[in-house]
Enzyme design. Structure first.
Site, PDB file in Angstrom:
ATOM      1  N   HIS A  78       0.797  -1.394   0.063  1.00 53.50           N
ATOM      2  CA  HIS A  78       0.151   0.001  -0.044  1.00 53.50           C
ATOM      3  C   HIS A  78       0.755   1.383   0.083  1.00 53.50           C
ATOM      4  O   HIS A  78       0.355   2.356  -0.099  1.00 53.50           O
ATOM      5  CB  HIS A  78      -0.878   0.149   0.995  1.00 53.50           C
ATOM      6  CG  HIS A  78      -0.305   0.288   2.634  1.00 53.50           C
ATOM      7  ND1 HIS A  78      -0.090  -0.882   3.205  1.00 53.50           N
ATOM      8  CD2 HIS A  78      -0.114   1.341   3.288  1.00 53.50           C
ATOM      9  CE1 HIS A  78       0.324  -0.441   4.466  1.00 53.50           C
ATOM     10  NE2 HIS A  78       0.631   1.055   4.408  1.00 53.50           N
ATOM     11  N   ASP A 129       0.027  -7.792   1.353  1.00 55.05           N
ATOM     12  CA  ASP A 129       0.572  -6.390   1.606  1.00 55.05           C
ATOM     13  C   ASP A 129       2.049  -6.167   1.298  1.00 55.05           C
ATOM     14  O   ASP A 129       2.751  -5.810   2.661  1.00 55.05           O
ATOM     15  CB  ASP A 129      -0.063  -5.636   2.797  1.00 55.05           C
ATOM     16  CG  ASP A 129       0.197  -4.052   2.775  1.00 55.05           C
ATOM     17  OD1 ASP A 129       0.437  -3.460   1.620  1.00 55.05           O
ATOM     18  OD2 ASP A 129      -0.040  -3.550   3.888  1.00 55.05           O
ATOM     19  N   SER A 226       4.447   2.423   7.743  1.00 57.71           N
ATOM     20  CA  SER A 226       4.125   1.244   6.908  1.00 57.71           C
ATOM     21  C   SER A 226       5.409   0.706   6.178  1.00 57.71           C
ATOM     22  O   SER A 226       5.944   1.760   5.571  1.00 57.71           O
ATOM     23  CB  SER A 226       3.099   1.827   5.958  1.00 57.71           C
ATOM     24  OG  SER A 226       1.863   2.063   6.517  1.00 57.71           O
TER      25      SER A 226
END
Length: 870
Positions: A78, A129, A226
């Site tokens: 992402h 992911d 992230s």
């Protein structure tokens, strides 16, 4: 987009001190999250900040990643675009504070030229992911910028993992400008599912097996991290290598202490390698093997903290704290099949416990297809197996981890001396040394080299075993189990304990003992406990196997045919008369020295030796028995074994020659060798004692009489012992006074020294079992009067061995008749009272494993000494 960083509690502060760690310590910001601590450049040489360049050329650093190849970063899928669907264009490594230039000396900022998301990833889902980002070129390798290794094992066995990033420090707070790290605890998916339930947005199927959770009650990751690393630092004996376990994916609101969810790297190893190959990289699965990867950038990695010290910002190895050494025990042997070079098992070995006995595990010898037929010593010499004896209570069908011990007897003696077993009680916290194998990876085959490493004994209560082992211990750990561990986790392959190899222990007297043998456990007990077999738990069985002909001689004997006043005789040849126990003070002496006691008819009449019926014999008996106390005041700093030594010579009108040696055992008596005293036609007539190195302190005393033992046989060299009785008694001084006699008839001390009085040298001797000696010499002998001995090994630089795990041995010079004279004393020093005891006298032989030396025992002749000296 849900990005994650590191939270803090507001009541804690951390201070950063320059120069505390290694070469590169970076100043932190003034706002530091409590619960997190500043990260350092070399510690996170693989971490990358992933950014989006603005029109004004400033950069928004919104994600993190990990350098896994010299031009590829692994991150979250992402992070492949921002909220405006714009992909990142720049990555920065080697920088702790990404918002100022105070620490930019080692920073490298490169363009991102390609972003490859996992093909199964969807932006509306949290599954798969993971993504790779290709850089414009390879980074410049430096100890502040280097790729991480990948943890590609599905099992996450580490109790703590490390996460890092530049995310927000708490709910509603800004991102931190300085890289922060936090320790997190792995949480199984079942427990984690209480936070992330099936049917949640972006998580329709609940947590999947390619996802893992980690968290902490006070710390978690927050938006801004992230794609950042969740990793563990693994040790290889010298340095710490980061292994990437997970990629930060998503989590709950920042600061609620809910675990974060990470992509499990091990599930994507094949995809990562295939992607690198598709983009022209020479990547193979072999290159991601743990030992291969760890070695690739080993020179750039950080040392474990306690292995270095700094002087003027330069790092130096602290050798005393080294964990692993390439030096190994020479008594570890390999079990093999005859006429082949194949090992019975790559993980099977044995420990030499006797010159012709190897100790190993039962499972190493029970496979009929791989039953060992010979052993291979450390020097490559092969010796055939004569017999294999497995513990009778071993039953692999119930559990392979109980009574898993076996003895392998050899057809001949190994040309090395084994160390002794230790049969003491458990002692948690005790330092142990174990032998293991270190993997030497090769694309075609894997080789191994043997190493030694240090571990510590643990109590069974603190021995938390991996499930795969505890499941095979239905009764739990028992007294026979020796648990050991060292704290850091190892790079897999750095050390694999060999089943049956020695668990050693070093004691304060600079001796090495075999405490046990390895049984099971990963990575030599590093990170998680391993278990061995404790020798003390099997002492009785080992004795029954190793000493099958050991006679249990009772110290008490009753002869019902004897009555009060009858003549009697002991097994050692001592003659006596049956008398009432209270009338025989000599009985207390025999009890004191654990000598046999004979009762006549009943428990009140004993065989009282003749010594008790003669006042002159009682006097010499008292002198001998009171030796320890009688001459205590003479055992000064100048005292040594030569204080009892005597030269025996021939004197006539023309000259004086000293050709024999003896040992003073009373003020009127010297014990010597019959063969030496009879070498000339006439008997010696003088002795010289004291002042061997100088005539100033020497004394010459005429000989009254030379008494050769009546059973002396020159041809067979049996009973080669004699007493030299002096004309006048010696006036004891610290340079010359009688020695004490060893009076235990059944046992001899282990470590004894033989004195070459001519050259003033002292060498170590150890007794051999009678059966071993007879096998070597291919003949029998009377063990009551004679004993076999072999030279020991002198261990030097013991302190360095203790600290560095470096073992150094210096073999003693081979003893031969060219140097030792018959009659040379063999003594044992009791360190507790500093008393020397005459135990044996050298007779003949080379004292090595080919030709052990034959010595004459002193104890059986003590009664004869008293008779001729009265």
């Amino acid at each position: 987009m849900n990005m994650r960083g590191i939270s803090r509690t507001k009541d804690r502060r951390l201070t950063v001190y320059c120069g505390e760690r290694f070469n590169y310590l970076i100043f932190g910001s003034h706002i530091l999250p409590a619960g997190g601590s500043p990260a350092y450049l070399r510690e996170f040489a693989h971490i990358a900040a992933i950014g989006w360049t603005n029109e004004d050329q400033s950069v928004r650093w919104l994600c993190g990643g990990s350098l896994i190849w010299e031009n590829f970063i692994l991150t979250a899928a992402h992070c492949a675009s921002d909220d405006d669907n714009v992909p990142p264009d720049v990555a920065r490594m080697g920088d702790i504070n990404i918002y100022n230039d105070e620490d930019d000396e080692f920073a490298q900022q490169l363009k991102i030229v390609d972003v490859i998301r996992h093909p199964k990833h969807k932006y509306y889902s949290n599954y798969y992911d993971i993504a790779l980002m290709k850089l414009e070129r390879n980074v410049t390798l430096h100890n502040t910028v280097a790729p991480t290794c990948l943890w590609l094992d599905d099992e996450i066995r580490f109790p703590e993992l490390l996460a890092a990033g530049w995310g927000r420090t708490g709910f509603g707070e800004d991102t931190t400008k300085t890289l922060l790290k936090v320790q997190l605890v792995p949480i199984n998916n079942e427990k984690c599912s209480t936070y992330y339930q099936k049917g949640d947005r972006k998580l329709e199927n609940g947590l999947m097996d390619h996802q893992l959770c980690a968290g902490d009650e006070k710390m978690d990751t927050c938006p801004g991290d992230s794609g950042g690393p969740l990793h563990v630092k693994l040790f290889d004996g010298w340095k710490l290598t980061p292994f990437l376990v997970g990629v930060t994916s998503f989590g709950k609101a920042c600061g609620v202490s809910a675990p974060g969810v990470y992509v499990k790297v091990s599930k994507f190893g094949d995809w990562i390698i295939e992607t690198l190959q598709r983009h022209g990289e020479m990547a193979t699965s072999f290159m991601f093997e743990p030992m291969v990867c760890a070695d690739r950038y080993n020179n750039l990695r950080e040392y474990k903290e306690n292995l270095v010290y700094k002087v003027n910002l330069q790092e130096y190895i602290e050798w005393s704290n080294i964990y692993v050494s390439s030096s190994i025990s020479n008594f570890t042997v390999k079990l093999s099949r005859q006429y082949t070079n194949d090992s019975v098992s790559s993980n099977c070995s044995g420990t030499l416990m006797e010159p012709n006995v190897v100790l190993t595990t039962a499972e190493c010898v029970l496979d009929e297809r791989a039953r060992p037929t010979h052993v291979v010593l450390a020097n490559g010499k092969k010796i055939e197996v004569s017999e294999i004896i497995v513990h009778p209570s071993y039953n692999s069908s119930i559990s392979p981890y109980y009574n898993n011990i076996a003895v392998v007897k050899l057809t001949s003696f190994a040309p090395i001396l084994p160390f002794c077993g230790w049969y003491g009680d458990p002692k948690p916290g005790r330092k142990l040394l174990i032998t293991g194998q270190q993997l030497i990876p090769n694309e075609e085959s894997n080789d191994h080299t043997e190493i030694m490493t240090r571990v510590w004994e643990r109590s069974s209560q603190k021995c938390r075993l991996a499930q795969k082992y505890s499941d095979l211990l239905p009764q739990g750990l028992q007294h026979e189990h020796l648990c050991f561990q060292n704290q850091p986790f190892l790079v897999p392959g750095s050390c694999n304990a060999m089943s049956g190899s020695a668990i050693e222990q070093e004691y304060g007297d600079e001796k090495i003992y075999i405490h046990g043998i390895n049984l099971f456990g990963r990575d030599c007990g590093y990170g998680e406990p391993a278990v061995g077999i404790r020798l003390s738990a099997h002492k009785e069985w080992l004795e029954s196997v190793l000493l099958p002909h050991l006679k249990s001689e009772s110290l008490v004997y009753i002869d019902p045919d004897l009555e009060l006043g009858d003549e009697c005789e002991y097994a050692d040849g001592t003659k006596g008369i049956c008398e009432a126990k209270q009338s025989c003070p000599a009985i207390h002496t025999r009890l004191q020295y654990k000598q046999q006691i004979s009762f006549c008819s009943n428990g009140t009449v004993v065989c009282c030796s003749n010594k008790a019926t003669n006042s002159r014999m009682m006097a010499i008996e008292k002198e001998i028995n009171e030796c320890e106390e009688r001459y205590r005041h003479l055992r000064t700093d100048q005292y040594n074994e030569r204080s009892h030594a005597v030269k025996i010579g021939w004197q006539d009108e023309r000259n004086t020659t000293y050709e024999c040696y003896g040992y003073l055992i009373s003020t009127r008596g010297v014990v010597s060798s019959a063969s030496c005293l009879l070498k000339r036609a006439d008997l010696p007539n003088i002795v010289r004692l004291g002042g061997f190195d100088s005539l100033d302190n020497s004394r010459v005393i005429p000989i009254e009489r030379v008494i050769i033992h009546p059973n002396y046989e020159k041809a067979k060299q049996q009973h080669s012992i004699a007493i030299v009785r002096l004309e006048t008694a010696v006036d004891p001084t610290e340079n010359a006074f009688p020695t004490c006699l060893w009076q235990n008839i059944t046992h001899s001390p282990k470590d004894q020294i033989v004195m070459d009085l001519a050259s003033s040298s002292i060498d170590l001797l150890n007794p051999l079992y009678k059966s071993d000696c007879e096998a070597l010499l291919n003949r029998t002998f009377d063990e009551h009067y004679t004993l076999c001995m072999i030279s020991g090994l002198r261990m030097f630089n013991a302190l360095q061995y203790h600290d560095d795990l470096q073992m150094h041995f210096e073999p003693l010079d081979v003893i031969s008749n060219n140097y030792l004279e018959a009659g040379s004393p063999i003594v044992w020093r009791n360190r507790l009272n500093d008393v020397n005891y005459l135990v044996h006298m050298y007779n003949h032989g080379s004292c090595d494993l080919n030709i052990p030396c034959i010595v004459t025992r002193i104890t059986p002749y003590i009664e004869w000494f008293k008779e001729v000296l009265q």
